[in-house]
Design an enzyme around this catalytic site. Structure first.
Site, PDB file in Angstrom:
ATOM      1  N   ASP A   1      -3.206   9.213  10.222  1.00 35.45           N
ATOM      2  CA  ASP A   1      -3.665   9.292   8.835  1.00 35.45           C
ATOM      3  C   ASP A   1      -2.494   8.896   7.947  1.00 35.45           C
ATOM      4  O   ASP A   1      -1.571   9.687   7.718  1.00 35.45           O
ATOM      5  CB  ASP A   1      -4.136  10.703   8.517  1.00 35.45           C
ATOM      6  CG  ASP A   1      -4.586  10.871   7.071  1.00 35.45           C
ATOM      7  OD1 ASP A   1      -4.575   9.863   6.323  1.00 35.45           O
ATOM      8  OD2 ASP A   1      -4.944  12.001   6.687  1.00 35.45           O
TER       9      ASP A   1
ATOM     10  N   LYS B   1      -1.759  -2.548  -5.717  1.00 34.06           N
ATOM     11  CA  LYS B   1      -1.366  -3.830  -5.136  1.00 34.06           C
ATOM     12  C   LYS B   1      -0.193  -4.450  -5.902  1.00 34.06           C
ATOM     13  O   LYS B   1       0.686  -5.077  -5.304  1.00 34.06           O
ATOM     14  CB  LYS B   1      -2.568  -4.783  -5.102  1.00 34.06           C
ATOM     15  CG  LYS B   1      -3.683  -4.323  -4.168  1.00 34.06           C
ATOM     16  CD  LYS B   1      -3.189  -4.142  -2.738  1.00 34.06           C
ATOM     17  CE  LYS B   1      -4.307  -3.774  -1.784  1.00 34.06           C
ATOM     18  NZ  LYS B   1      -3.837  -3.666  -0.383  1.00 34.06           N
TER      19      LYS B   1
ATOM     20  N   TYR C   1      -6.797   0.435  -7.674  1.00 32.32           N
ATOM     21  CA  TYR C   1      -6.544  -0.546  -6.610  1.00 32.32           C
ATOM     22  C   TYR C   1      -5.595  -1.647  -7.089  1.00 32.32           C
ATOM     23  O   TYR C   1      -4.619  -1.985  -6.410  1.00 32.32           O
ATOM     24  CB  TYR C   1      -7.874  -1.149  -6.163  1.00 32.32           C
ATOM     25  CG  TYR C   1      -7.741  -2.248  -5.130  1.00 32.32           C
ATOM     26  CD1 TYR C   1      -7.520  -1.943  -3.793  1.00 32.32           C
ATOM     27  CD2 TYR C   1      -7.857  -3.589  -5.484  1.00 32.32           C
ATOM     28  CE1 TYR C   1      -7.402  -2.936  -2.837  1.00 32.32           C
ATOM     29  CE2 TYR C   1      -7.737  -4.590  -4.538  1.00 32.32           C
ATOM     30  CZ  TYR C   1      -7.513  -4.261  -3.213  1.00 32.32           C
ATOM     31  OH  TYR C   1      -7.394  -5.262  -2.267  1.00 32.32           O
TER      32      TYR C   1
END
Length: 249
Positions: A63, A157, A153
């Site tokens: 994980d 990035k 997101y």
């Protein structure tokens, strides 16, 4: 590219997903022994496919939201291979959530998997890699051009690109290179049916006239891990068919 990475050992995180599987397969095709990481997804079919083709591979679970699990994963990969030459930090999540309704927990969940895992895996890899080692983060063109519903997101990035540049600066004197690959839209089964307008808009706009394939990302990662990229570090290699070359006005 057969033999380009002969004798190397590579860890690919998130190898149970479509892109990760494509990356791992291209590393194996280039001659690397591959450690394929998965969390909830199964990598046994990928490992069997590589082995049946004459390659060497194993699967490990972890994980990666847990930094300690990241470090254990990297150490286990190095122990299995007897060395560790390349790490591709591909594991990530891409939920959709409007910024106005996003909770701090939802924000952190994306940053933990997408960024903190890369931080921890890179730190651990640098402890076991010899000079000539390579780390590649899989970022995204959304790190430069965000999409609605992807604030967490896109931010993650963009953070990967800057983390790679910072790591390249600090680990360069030890001979370890760190780069990013930023893919555009990668095709998958059912995508055109689930998002017909988006796929159509992309296909109309992209100069090379098609969506990306997992092997496009894999080839870029193999290149950056190879001796052909021995003087490339702190770089973001955009693999998007030319979509970001289009004007936005």
């Amino acid at each position: 590219m057969t033999g380009l990475l002969a004798g190397a050992v590579a860890l690919v995180t998130g190898a149970s997903g479509l892109i990760g599987r494509g990356i791992a397969a291209r590393f194996a095709r280039a001659g690397a022994a591959v450690v394929a990481h998965g969390h909830r997804g199964d990598v046994s079919a990928l490992v069997a496919e590589i082995t049946a083709a004459g390659g060497r591979a194993t699967g490990l679970r972890a994980d990666l939201a847990d930094p300690d699990a990241c470090r254990r994963l990297v150490r286990a990969a190095a122990e299995w291979g007897g060395r560790l030459d390349a790490v591709v930090n591909n594991a990530g999540v891409q939920p959709v959530q409007d910024l106005a309704g996003m909770t701090a927990e939802q924000w952190r969940a994306v940053l933990d998997v997408n960024v903190t895992s890369a931080f921890a895996c890179t730190q651990a890899a640098a402890e076991v890699m010899a000079a000539g080692g390579s780390v590649t983060h899989v970022a995204s063109v959304e790190g430069r051009q965000p999409a609605a519903g992807h604030a967490h997101y896109s931010a993650s990035k963009a953070a990967l690109v800057m983390h790679a540049r910072s790591a390249a600066l600090e680990y360069g004197p030890r001979g370890i290179r760190v780069n990013t690959v930023s893919p555009g839209l990668i095709d998958r089964p059912g995508l055109a049916e689930e998002w017909p307008d988006g796929v159509e808009r992309w296909a109309r706009a992209v100069p090379l006239g098609r969506l990306g394939r997992p092997e496009d990302v894999g080839d870029a990662c193999v290149f950056l891990a190879s001796p052909m990229a021995s003087w490339i570090t702190g770089n973001d290699l955009v693999v998007d068919g030319g979509i970001t070359a289009r004007p936005t006005w």
